[in-house]
Design a protein around this motif. Structure first.
Motif, PDB file in Angstrom:
ATOM      1  N   PRO A   1      78.884  53.171  51.089  1.00 47.62           N
ATOM      2  CA  PRO A   1      79.489  52.034  50.369  1.00 47.62           C
ATOM      3  C   PRO A   1      78.482  51.099  49.726  1.00 47.62           C
ATOM      4  O   PRO A   1      78.723  50.570  48.641  1.00 47.62           O
ATOM      5  CB  PRO A   1      80.288  51.310  51.473  1.00 47.62           C
ATOM      6  CG  PRO A   1      80.521  52.341  52.517  1.00 47.62           C
ATOM      7  CD  PRO A   1      79.298  53.211  52.494  1.00 47.62           C
ATOM      8  N   ALA A   2      77.333  50.878  50.374  1.00 52.64           N
ATOM      9  CA  ALA A   2      76.362  49.914  49.859  1.00 52.64           C
ATOM     10  C   ALA A   2      75.786  50.346  48.517  1.00 52.64           C
ATOM     11  O   ALA A   2      75.583  49.525  47.619  1.00 52.64           O
ATOM     12  CB  ALA A   2      75.246  49.707  50.873  1.00 52.64           C
ATOM     13  N   SER A   3      75.536  51.650  48.362  1.00 54.94           N
ATOM     14  CA  SER A   3      74.939  52.152  47.122  1.00 54.94           C
ATOM     15  C   SER A   3      75.953  52.828  46.213  1.00 54.94           C
ATOM     16  O   SER A   3      75.693  53.025  45.025  1.00 54.94           O
ATOM     17  CB  SER A   3      73.819  53.153  47.443  1.00 54.94           C
ATOM     18  OG  SER A   3      74.347  54.311  48.072  1.00 54.94           O
ATOM     19  N   GLY A   4      77.116  53.194  46.769  1.00 52.05           N
ATOM     20  CA  GLY A   4      78.111  53.921  45.995  1.00 52.05           C
ATOM     21  C   GLY A   4      77.796  55.393  45.837  1.00 52.05           C
ATOM     22  O   GLY A   4      78.535  56.136  45.192  1.00 52.05           O
ATOM     23  N   MET A   5      76.676  55.855  46.421  1.00 57.28           N
ATOM     24  CA  MET A   5      76.285  57.257  46.319  1.00 57.28           C
ATOM     25  C   MET A   5      77.233  58.116  47.149  1.00 57.28           C
ATOM     26  O   MET A   5      77.625  57.742  48.256  1.00 57.28           O
ATOM     27  CB  MET A   5      74.847  57.435  46.800  1.00 57.28           C
ATOM     28  CG  MET A   5      74.224  58.776  46.421  1.00 57.28           C
ATOM     29  SD  MET A   5      74.160  59.050  44.624  1.00 57.28           S
ATOM     30  CE  MET A   5      73.151  57.659  44.093  1.00 57.28           C
ATOM     31  N   THR A   6      77.618  59.282  46.594  1.00 51.10           N
ATOM     32  CA  THR A   6      78.627  60.124  47.229  1.00 51.10           C
ATOM     33  C   THR A   6      78.183  61.576  47.266  1.00 51.10           C
ATOM     34  O   THR A   6      77.697  62.115  46.267  1.00 51.10           O
ATOM     35  CB  THR A   6      79.966  60.039  46.468  1.00 51.10           C
ATOM     36  OG1 THR A   6      80.404  58.685  46.426  1.00 51.10           O
ATOM     37  CG2 THR A   6      81.028  60.887  47.133  1.00 51.10           C
TER      38      THR A   6
ATOM     39  N   ASN B   1      78.132  76.566  57.791  1.00 53.73           N
ATOM     40  CA  ASN B   1      78.779  76.541  56.476  1.00 53.73           C
ATOM     41  C   ASN B   1      78.782  75.134  55.869  1.00 53.73           C
ATOM     42  O   ASN B   1      79.766  74.680  55.297  1.00 53.73           O
ATOM     43  CB  ASN B   1      80.214  77.067  56.572  1.00 53.73           C
ATOM     44  CG  ASN B   1      80.266  78.522  56.978  1.00 53.73           C
ATOM     45  OD1 ASN B   1      79.398  79.311  56.604  1.00 53.73           O
ATOM     46  ND2 ASN B   1      81.273  78.896  57.759  1.00 53.73           N
ATOM     47  N   ILE B   2      77.635  74.442  56.016  1.00 48.76           N
ATOM     48  CA  ILE B   2      77.484  73.125  55.394  1.00 48.76           C
ATOM     49  C   ILE B   2      77.320  73.319  53.891  1.00 48.76           C
ATOM     50  O   ILE B   2      76.463  74.070  53.437  1.00 48.76           O
ATOM     51  CB  ILE B   2      76.254  72.396  55.960  1.00 48.76           C
ATOM     52  CG1 ILE B   2      76.383  72.235  57.479  1.00 48.76           C
ATOM     53  CG2 ILE B   2      76.073  71.036  55.301  1.00 48.76           C
ATOM     54  CD1 ILE B   2      75.119  71.707  58.143  1.00 48.76           C
ATOM     55  N   ARG B   3      78.153  72.634  53.131  1.00 52.03           N
ATOM     56  CA  ARG B   3      78.052  72.686  51.677  1.00 52.03           C
ATOM     57  C   ARG B   3      78.360  71.298  51.109  1.00 52.03           C
ATOM     58  O   ARG B   3      79.124  70.530  51.690  1.00 52.03           O
ATOM     59  CB  ARG B   3      79.036  73.694  51.075  1.00 52.03           C
ATOM     60  CG  ARG B   3      78.897  75.098  51.570  1.00 52.03           C
ATOM     61  CD  ARG B   3      79.705  76.084  50.715  1.00 52.03           C
ATOM     62  NE  ARG B   3      81.082  75.654  50.511  1.00 52.03           N
ATOM     63  CZ  ARG B   3      82.080  75.896  51.360  1.00 52.03           C
ATOM     64  NH1 ARG B   3      81.838  76.530  52.481  1.00 52.03           N
ATOM     65  NH2 ARG B   3      83.307  75.486  51.095  1.00 52.03           N
ATOM     66  N   GLY B   4      77.766  71.010  49.959  1.00 56.04           N
ATOM     67  CA  GLY B   4      78.041  69.728  49.334  1.00 56.04           C
ATOM     68  C   GLY B   4      77.362  69.623  47.989  1.00 56.04           C
ATOM     69  O   GLY B   4      76.648  70.540  47.543  1.00 56.04           O
ATOM     70  N   GLU B   5      77.591  68.497  47.337  1.00 55.48           N
ATOM     71  CA  GLU B   5      77.038  68.265  46.002  1.00 55.48           C
ATOM     72  C   GLU B   5      76.627  66.798  45.890  1.00 55.48           C
ATOM     73  O   GLU B   5      77.441  65.903  46.094  1.00 55.48           O
ATOM     74  CB  GLU B   5      78.094  68.605  44.947  1.00 55.48           C
ATOM     75  CG  GLU B   5      77.645  68.480  43.524  1.00 55.48           C
ATOM     76  CD  GLU B   5      78.761  68.822  42.563  1.00 55.48           C
ATOM     77  OE1 GLU B   5      79.143  67.941  41.759  1.00 55.48           O
ATOM     78  OE2 GLU B   5      79.271  69.967  42.620  1.00 55.48           O
ATOM     79  N   LEU B   6      75.346  66.565  45.622  1.00 59.21           N
ATOM     80  CA  LEU B   6      74.819  65.212  45.464  1.00 59.21           C
ATOM     81  C   LEU B   6      74.298  65.050  44.046  1.00 59.21           C
ATOM     82  O   LEU B   6      73.340  65.715  43.652  1.00 59.21           O
ATOM     83  CB  LEU B   6      73.713  64.947  46.481  1.00 59.21           C
ATOM     84  CG  LEU B   6      73.065  63.561  46.461  1.00 59.21           C
ATOM     85  CD1 LEU B   6      74.095  62.474  46.760  1.00 59.21           C
ATOM     86  CD2 LEU B   6      71.906  63.483  47.460  1.00 59.21           C
ATOM     87  N   GLU B   7      74.947  64.171  43.284  1.00 61.52           N
ATOM     88  CA  GLU B   7      74.566  63.923  41.881  1.00 61.52           C
ATOM     89  C   GLU B   7      74.489  65.232  41.080  1.00 61.52           C
ATOM     90  O   GLU B   7      73.540  65.463  40.320  1.00 61.52           O
ATOM     91  CB  GLU B   7      73.225  63.196  41.816  1.00 61.52           C
ATOM     92  CG  GLU B   7      73.262  61.772  42.331  1.00 61.52           C
ATOM     93  CD  GLU B   7      73.995  60.821  41.379  1.00 61.52           C
ATOM     94  OE1 GLU B   7      73.352  60.282  40.465  1.00 61.52           O
ATOM     95  OE2 GLU B   7      75.219  60.641  41.565  1.00 61.52           O
ATOM     96  N   GLY B   8      75.483  66.100  41.295  1.00 66.36           N
ATOM     97  CA  GLY B   8      75.566  67.334  40.518  1.00 66.36           C
ATOM     98  C   GLY B   8      74.734  68.483  41.045  1.00 66.36           C
ATOM     99  O   GLY B   8      74.830  69.601  40.535  1.00 66.36           O
ATOM    100  N   GLU B   9      73.909  68.240  42.062  1.00 69.02           N
ATOM    101  CA  GLU B   9      73.067  69.293  42.637  1.00 69.02           C
ATOM    102  C   GLU B   9      73.702  69.804  43.934  1.00 69.02           C
ATOM    103  O   GLU B   9      73.978  69.038  44.851  1.00 69.02           O
ATOM    104  CB  GLU B   9      71.657  68.773  42.929  1.00 69.02           C
ATOM    105  CG  GLU B   9      70.900  68.287  41.699  1.00 69.02           C
ATOM    106  CD  GLU B   9      70.503  69.418  40.759  1.00 69.02           C
ATOM    107  OE1 GLU B   9      70.715  70.601  41.118  1.00 69.02           O
ATOM    108  OE2 GLU B   9      69.976  69.124  39.675  1.00 69.02           O
TER     109      GLU B   9
END
Length: 226
Positions: free
Chosen positions: A104-109, A136-144
């Motif tokens: 929440p502080a930075s808005g980064m998701t 099976n950890i998967r995710g996307e940070l800033e399109g990466e």
């Protein structure tokens, strides 16, 4: 239902509300001749903030910095005898399904986050009999995009199996998670690595050879300030 003569407590299936989450709980507790417990907790409508309230203080302090949107599941089973020399077994299944993790502080998701988590201890009085698995950890940070797997056995002398594949923008990562003492980070990490061995063996040159590592890490224009 409580029976004082027979020292017996039964919890019928009941709803438990914690913050904005709903859990189902039920079980039994016998304590006449010996202490035997069998308690279950099943998440029905949960989020990461509510789950953090069920964790030890050190773990919850980290998770409390984040919010989640999407499917979060959590099921717990506590079974066995309560005593000074032996503890009950604890089994927890938890995870995220196509969820968003938000700072929440930075808005980064981290978007489209997935993880299948499993914790097991056959004796809560003995850290050697604990195991944590995140697969099976998967995710996307800033399109990466990134993928990862992690297993820890024996919390007294941890054996770690870890793999990570992905590209990470250092500035985006710093906005989502800031390690203590790191004030600034820029550049890009392109990582494909794996690790298998006892963490404590890293402290000894003679034992470091027992650790299996492989992969590569490419750093591009990386700057770090401490």
């Amino acid at each position: 239902n409580y029976d004082d003569n027979n020292k017996f407590l039964r919890i019928a299936p009941s709803k438990l509300f914690l913050s904005s989450s709903e859990f189902l709980t039920y079980g039994e507790y016998h304590f006449k001749d010996s202490q035997d417990i069998e308690i279950y907790l099943e998440g029905k409508q949960t989020n990461i903030s509510s789950i953090s309230a069920l964790l030890p203080e050190k773990a919850s302090a980290i998770i409390n910095n984040y919010e989640s949107k999407g499917e979060v599941y959590f099921d717990l089973a506590l079974k066995g005898k309560l005593g000074q020399k032996i503890g009950p077994s604890l089994e927890i299944r938890f995870g995220l399904v196509e969820a968003d993790l938000i700072h929440p502080a930075s808005g980064m998701t981290i978007k489209k986050a997935n993880v299948e988590g499993y914790f097991q201890s056959t004796d809560l009085n003995n850290n050697e009999k604990s195991e944590l698995e995140l697969k099976n950890i998967r995710g996307e940070l800033e399109g990466e995009e990134f993928t990862s797997d992690l297993t820890i056995n024996n919390f007294k002398d941890p054996v770690l199996k870890f793999a990570f594949l992905g590209k990470v923008d250092m500035l985006s990562l710093l906005k989502f998670y800031r390690p203590k003492g790191l004030t600034e980070a820029t550049g890009t990490l392109d990582i494909d690595v794996s690790f298998d061995g006892k963490i404590n063996n890293l402290k000894s040159k003679s034992l470091a050879g027992d650790i299996k590592t492989s992969g590569q890490m490419n750093l591009e224009a990386v700057n770090l300030s401490f």
